[in-house]
Design a protein around this motif. Structure first.
Motif, PDB file in Angstrom:
ATOM      1  N   SER A  15       0.826  -1.210   0.000  1.00 44.21           N
ATOM      2  CA  SER A  15       0.000   0.000   0.000  1.00 44.21           C
ATOM      3  C   SER A  15       0.858   1.256   0.000  1.00 44.21           C
ATOM      4  O   SER A  15       0.464   2.287  -0.555  1.00 44.21           O
ATOM      5  CB  SER A  15      -0.929   0.010   1.219  1.00 44.21           C
ATOM      6  OG  SER A  15      -0.241   0.329   2.409  1.00 44.21           O
ATOM      7  N   LEU A  16       2.048   1.203   0.620  1.00 43.33           N
ATOM      8  CA  LEU A  16       2.954   2.347   0.595  1.00 43.33           C
ATOM      9  C   LEU A  16       3.487   2.603  -0.811  1.00 43.33           C
ATOM     10  O   LEU A  16       3.665   3.753  -1.229  1.00 43.33           O
ATOM     11  CB  LEU A  16       4.131   2.113   1.542  1.00 43.33           C
ATOM     12  CG  LEU A  16       3.922   2.416   3.023  1.00 43.33           C
ATOM     13  CD1 LEU A  16       5.123   1.940   3.831  1.00 43.33           C
ATOM     14  CD2 LEU A  16       3.704   3.901   3.238  1.00 43.33           C
ATOM     15  N   GLY A  17       3.759   1.543  -1.546  1.00 44.72           N
ATOM     16  CA  GLY A  17       4.359   1.689  -2.865  1.00 44.72           C
ATOM     17  C   GLY A  17       3.385   2.075  -3.961  1.00 44.72           C
ATOM     18  O   GLY A  17       3.771   2.749  -4.928  1.00 44.72           O
ATOM     19  N   LEU A  18       2.117   1.671  -3.829  1.00 48.37           N
ATOM     20  CA  LEU A  18       1.145   1.877  -4.913  1.00 48.37           C
ATOM     21  C   LEU A  18       1.066   3.318  -5.415  1.00 48.37           C
ATOM     22  O   LEU A  18       1.134   3.552  -6.623  1.00 48.37           O
ATOM     23  CB  LEU A  18      -0.239   1.392  -4.461  1.00 48.37           C
ATOM     24  CG  LEU A  18      -0.541  -0.091  -4.682  1.00 48.37           C
ATOM     25  CD1 LEU A  18      -1.822  -0.480  -3.955  1.00 48.37           C
ATOM     26  CD2 LEU A  18      -0.668  -0.394  -6.167  1.00 48.37           C
ATOM     27  N   PRO A  19       0.898   4.303  -4.534  1.00 48.48           N
ATOM     28  CA  PRO A  19       0.738   5.673  -5.056  1.00 48.48           C
ATOM     29  C   PRO A  19       2.039   6.384  -5.409  1.00 48.48           C
ATOM     30  O   PRO A  19       2.010   7.431  -6.054  1.00 48.48           O
ATOM     31  CB  PRO A  19       0.036   6.403  -3.895  1.00 48.48           C
ATOM     32  CG  PRO A  19       0.487   5.672  -2.672  1.00 48.48           C
ATOM     33  CD  PRO A  19       0.706   4.240  -3.084  1.00 48.48           C
ATOM     34  N   ASP A  20       3.185   5.825  -5.004  1.00 52.68           N
ATOM     35  CA  ASP A  20       4.450   6.561  -5.121  1.00 52.68           C
ATOM     36  C   ASP A  20       4.843   6.879  -6.556  1.00 52.68           C
ATOM     37  O   ASP A  20       5.504   7.893  -6.806  1.00 52.68           O
ATOM     38  CB  ASP A  20       5.575   5.770  -4.449  1.00 52.68           C
ATOM     39  CG  ASP A  20       5.555   5.924  -2.933  1.00 52.68           C
ATOM     40  OD1 ASP A  20       4.660   6.633  -2.428  1.00 52.68           O
ATOM     41  OD2 ASP A  20       6.420   5.337  -2.259  1.00 52.68           O
ATOM     42  N   SER A  21       4.486   6.017  -7.489  1.00 50.81           N
ATOM     43  CA  SER A  21       4.969   6.181  -8.860  1.00 50.81           C
ATOM     44  C   SER A  21       3.894   6.628  -9.832  1.00 50.81           C
ATOM     45  O   SER A  21       4.171   6.835 -11.017  1.00 50.81           O
ATOM     46  CB  SER A  21       5.547   4.843  -9.349  1.00 50.81           C
ATOM     47  OG  SER A  21       4.588   3.809  -9.181  1.00 50.81           O
ATOM     48  N   MET A  22       2.659   6.800  -9.366  1.00 50.85           N
ATOM     49  CA  MET A  22       1.550   7.050 -10.288  1.00 50.85           C
ATOM     50  C   MET A  22       1.553   8.472 -10.849  1.00 50.85           C
ATOM     51  O   MET A  22       1.241   8.681 -12.017  1.00 50.85           O
ATOM     52  CB  MET A  22       0.224   6.751  -9.593  1.00 50.85           C
ATOM     53  CG  MET A  22       0.032   5.284  -9.278  1.00 50.85           C
ATOM     54  SD  MET A  22      -1.677   4.915  -8.883  1.00 50.85           S
ATOM     55  CE  MET A  22      -2.481   5.208 -10.442  1.00 50.85           C
ATOM     56  N   LEU A  23       1.868   9.450 -10.013  1.00 51.25           N
ATOM     57  CA  LEU A  23       1.823  10.832 -10.475  1.00 51.25           C
ATOM     58  C   LEU A  23       2.808  11.061 -11.609  1.00 51.25           C
ATOM     59  O   LEU A  23       2.461  11.654 -12.639  1.00 51.25           O
ATOM     60  CB  LEU A  23       2.121  11.782  -9.312  1.00 51.25           C
ATOM     61  CG  LEU A  23       2.131  13.280  -9.657  1.00 51.25           C
ATOM     62  CD1 LEU A  23       0.756  13.707 -10.159  1.00 51.25           C
ATOM     63  CD2 LEU A  23       2.542  14.102  -8.445  1.00 51.25           C
ATOM     64  N   GLY A  24       4.040  10.583 -11.440  1.00 49.63           N
ATOM     65  CA  GLY A  24       5.043  10.766 -12.485  1.00 49.63           C
ATOM     66  C   GLY A  24       4.678  10.040 -13.771  1.00 49.63           C
ATOM     67  O   GLY A  24       4.875  10.565 -14.871  1.00 49.63           O
ATOM     68  N   ALA A  25       4.127   8.821 -13.635  1.00 51.00           N
ATOM     69  CA  ALA A  25       3.771   8.035 -14.818  1.00 51.00           C
ATOM     70  C   ALA A  25       2.649   8.693 -15.617  1.00 51.00           C
ATOM     71  O   ALA A  25       2.634   8.637 -16.846  1.00 51.00           O
ATOM     72  CB  ALA A  25       3.360   6.623 -14.396  1.00 51.00           C
ATOM     73  N   ALA A  26       1.697   9.313 -14.908  1.00 49.61           N
ATOM     74  CA  ALA A  26       0.536   9.887 -15.588  1.00 49.61           C
ATOM     75  C   ALA A  26       0.691  11.373 -15.908  1.00 49.61           C
ATOM     76  O   ALA A  26      -0.151  11.934 -16.623  1.00 49.61           O
ATOM     77  CB  ALA A  26      -0.711   9.689 -14.718  1.00 49.61           C
ATOM     78  N   TRP A  27       1.742  12.018 -15.392  1.00 50.65           N
ATOM     79  CA  TRP A  27       1.832  13.464 -15.515  1.00 50.65           C
ATOM     80  C   TRP A  27       1.812  13.988 -16.949  1.00 50.65           C
ATOM     81  O   TRP A  27       1.174  15.026 -17.221  1.00 50.65           O
ATOM     82  CB  TRP A  27       3.060  13.991 -14.781  1.00 50.65           C
ATOM     83  CG  TRP A  27       3.134  15.494 -14.792  1.00 50.65           C
ATOM     84  CD1 TRP A  27       4.061  16.279 -15.402  1.00 50.65           C
ATOM     85  CD2 TRP A  27       2.208  16.399 -14.180  1.00 50.65           C
ATOM     86  NE1 TRP A  27       3.779  17.608 -15.209  1.00 50.65           N
ATOM     87  CE2 TRP A  27       2.642  17.713 -14.445  1.00 50.65           C
ATOM     88  CE3 TRP A  27       1.050  16.221 -13.412  1.00 50.65           C
ATOM     89  CZ2 TRP A  27       1.967  18.832 -14.001  1.00 50.65           C
ATOM     90  CZ3 TRP A  27       0.375  17.337 -12.960  1.00 50.65           C
ATOM     91  CH2 TRP A  27       0.832  18.625 -13.253  1.00 50.65           C
ATOM     92  N   PRO A  28       2.474  13.341 -17.923  1.00 52.10           N
ATOM     93  CA  PRO A  28       2.394  13.870 -19.299  1.00 52.10           C
ATOM     94  C   PRO A  28       0.962  14.013 -19.805  1.00 52.10           C
ATOM     95  O   PRO A  28       0.678  14.902 -20.619  1.00 52.10           O
ATOM     96  CB  PRO A  28       3.177  12.822 -20.112  1.00 52.10           C
ATOM     97  CG  PRO A  28       4.158  12.271 -19.141  1.00 52.10           C
ATOM     98  CD  PRO A  28       3.411  12.207 -17.831  1.00 52.10           C
ATOM     99  N   ILE A  29       0.031  13.181 -19.310  1.00 53.70           N
ATOM    100  CA  ILE A  29      -1.379  13.285 -19.700  1.00 53.70           C
ATOM    101  C   ILE A  29      -2.132  14.249 -18.793  1.00 53.70           C
ATOM    102  O   ILE A  29      -2.940  15.058 -19.245  1.00 53.70           O
ATOM    103  CB  ILE A  29      -2.047  11.895 -19.659  1.00 53.70           C
ATOM    104  CG1 ILE A  29      -1.332  10.937 -20.617  1.00 53.70           C
ATOM    105  CG2 ILE A  29      -3.521  11.994 -20.016  1.00 53.70           C
ATOM    106  CD1 ILE A  29      -1.416  11.331 -22.069  1.00 53.70           C
ATOM    107  N   ILE A  30      -1.877  14.166 -17.481  1.00 48.58           N
ATOM    108  CA  ILE A  30      -2.581  15.019 -16.520  1.00 48.58           C
ATOM    109  C   ILE A  30      -2.356  16.492 -16.831  1.00 48.58           C
ATOM    110  O   ILE A  30      -3.281  17.305 -16.821  1.00 48.58           O
ATOM    111  CB  ILE A  30      -2.120  14.711 -15.083  1.00 48.58           C
ATOM    112  CG1 ILE A  30      -2.509  13.284 -14.685  1.00 48.58           C
ATOM    113  CG2 ILE A  30      -2.730  15.696 -14.106  1.00 48.58           C
ATOM    114  CD1 ILE A  30      -1.967  12.862 -13.323  1.00 48.58           C
TER     115      ILE A  30
END
Length: 402
Positions: A15-30
């Motif tokens: 659960s600690l790891g799940l959100p850690d990498s999502m923002l960077g991965a999706a940022w080009p679209i966000i």
């Protein structure tokens, strides 16, 4: 009961790891959806990590008052709610507001569980524990890239991960009686103890002044730059691939997930290697492999070599963080480890908070080609700091043997 307890701790680290990498991965679209500048991801990352630093520094008091089990349950619940909010955000302002509770949910649980495992379990459990963090960190961008590739919104990716978090919240809720039993035993779980700790009390000039212990500040510096590398590659790796290597956003997100896959696989392997090699040796080897990956990333080669470089940096990073954490009681004394662990985690999060946005700010005014040389510089600082600590420990051990 010991096995069930370990499984719960491992699930908490997913659960600690799940959100850690999502923002960077999706940022080009966000950023396209919100019309935001590219460097704003750095500011959002700083807000997340600011919350984590606050909760990490307060962890000693919070854990003492509420206990590790209840803190773990509350932290994962807060994280799940923040991710759910991300999926419904109508503007980048809401993302920024939700970034703070997302960070607050991580600090106390991270510090508490790391110190518990460092003082009660052998080194291979620490590596496998952080392997499970890597599983979570790898699943985040995998899910996000899948939804983006299928033409769905990045919001769906955040919603899916929030549901996984809520499932873990349910598991943790029903495990609270087990944590209570452990607490009544004085926190001593009947499991294998870690490798022999330094039983000699570590000299502290004044009560509570653990920062004056030789080597503590260098250890904190190493943690700062380690998380700087890990967070910078995770946050800007996708943007580097899109802007410099001209890779599609969906492919870039998938490649970043393989970077986290390298960390995960490396920590699984490290858990077995700890039976043969010391933490000190594994830290040295990890730094060398990470440096090789950063040097490969700096070379003007086709895009596929960047994927290899990311995997190498991930594999090299694998043993560094858990082995440094596990060394804390041995380096500075078990009686000081909880407080020092909190300081180390706070500096680690500081590196994750400030170094990625600093690079993003510089890249927005120049080019993302500065990513590889920055990673090389961070890793060299880690190597120097780590080796100075090793020499300090060798001298101390020599004095004890005399």
């Amino acid at each position: 009961m010991a096995t069930v307890f370990l499984i719960i701790i491992y699930l908490a680290f997913i659960s600690l790891g799940l959100p850690d990498s999502m923002l960077g991965a999706a940022w080009p679209i966000i950023r396209l959806d919100f019309g935001a500048p590219v460097e704003l991801a750095g500011l959002l990352s700083m807000i997340v990590v600011a919350g984590t630093i606050i909760s990490s520094l307060a962890s000693s008091v919070v854990l003492k008052r509420l206990g590790t089990g209840l803190v773990t349950f509350i932290s994962v619940a807060v994280t799940a709610l923040a991710l759910l909010g991300f999926s419904y955000s109508s503007s980048v302002v809401w993302v920024a507001l939700l970034a703070l509770p997302l960070g607050l949910g991580a600090g106390s649980i991270d510090t508490g569980l790391n110190n518990y495992v460092a003082t009660h379990y052998k080194a291979h459990h620490m590596s496998w524990l952080h392997c499970f963090w890597g599983i979570g960190a790898m699943l985040g961008p995998i899910l996000m890239s899948r939804y983006i590739a299928n033409g769905e919104s990045w919001r769906t990716g955040f919603f899916a991960v929030s549901m996984i978090q809520f499932a873990l919240v349910v598991v943790l809720f029903f495990s609270l009686p087990l944590w209570t039993k452990v607490s009544k035993r004085g926190g001593q779980q009947p499991v294998e103890m870690p490798e022999k700790l330094d039983s000699r009390p570590t000299a502290v000039p004044a009560e509570g002044k653990v920062l004056r212990i030789k080597g503590v500040k260098l250890a904190m510096l190493t943690f700062l730059f380690y998380c700087g590398v890990e967070a910078t590659v995770g946050l800007w790796g996708s943007s580097y691939l899109v802007n410099v290597k001209e890779v599609s956003p969906a492919t870039a997100a998938g490649w970043v997930s393989l970077y986290y896959g390298g960390i995960t696989a490396g920590r699984l392997i490290t858990g077995f290697i700890t039976f043969r090699f010391s933490n000190r040796t594994l830290i040295r080897g990890g730094l060398a492999i990470s440096l090789a990956g950063a040097l490969l990333l700096a070379l003007p080669l086709p895009a596929v070599y960047s994927l290899v470089a990311f995997i190498l940096i991930g594999l090299g990073s694998a043993p560094i963080f858990p082995c440094m954490l596990h060394e804390t009681p041995a380096r500075f004394g078990a009686e000081h480890s909880q407080k020092i662990m909190g300081y180390q985690m706070a500096l680690a999060y500081t590196g994750g908070a400030f170094l990625p946005p600093l690079l993003g700010w510089a890249a927005a005014r120049s080019t993302f080609m500065i990513l590889p040389p920055a990673m090389i510089g961070y890793i060299i600082v880690m190597i120097v700091s780590s080796e100075v600590i090793n020499r300090m420990m060798s001298r101390r051990q020599g004095e004890v043997s005399l």
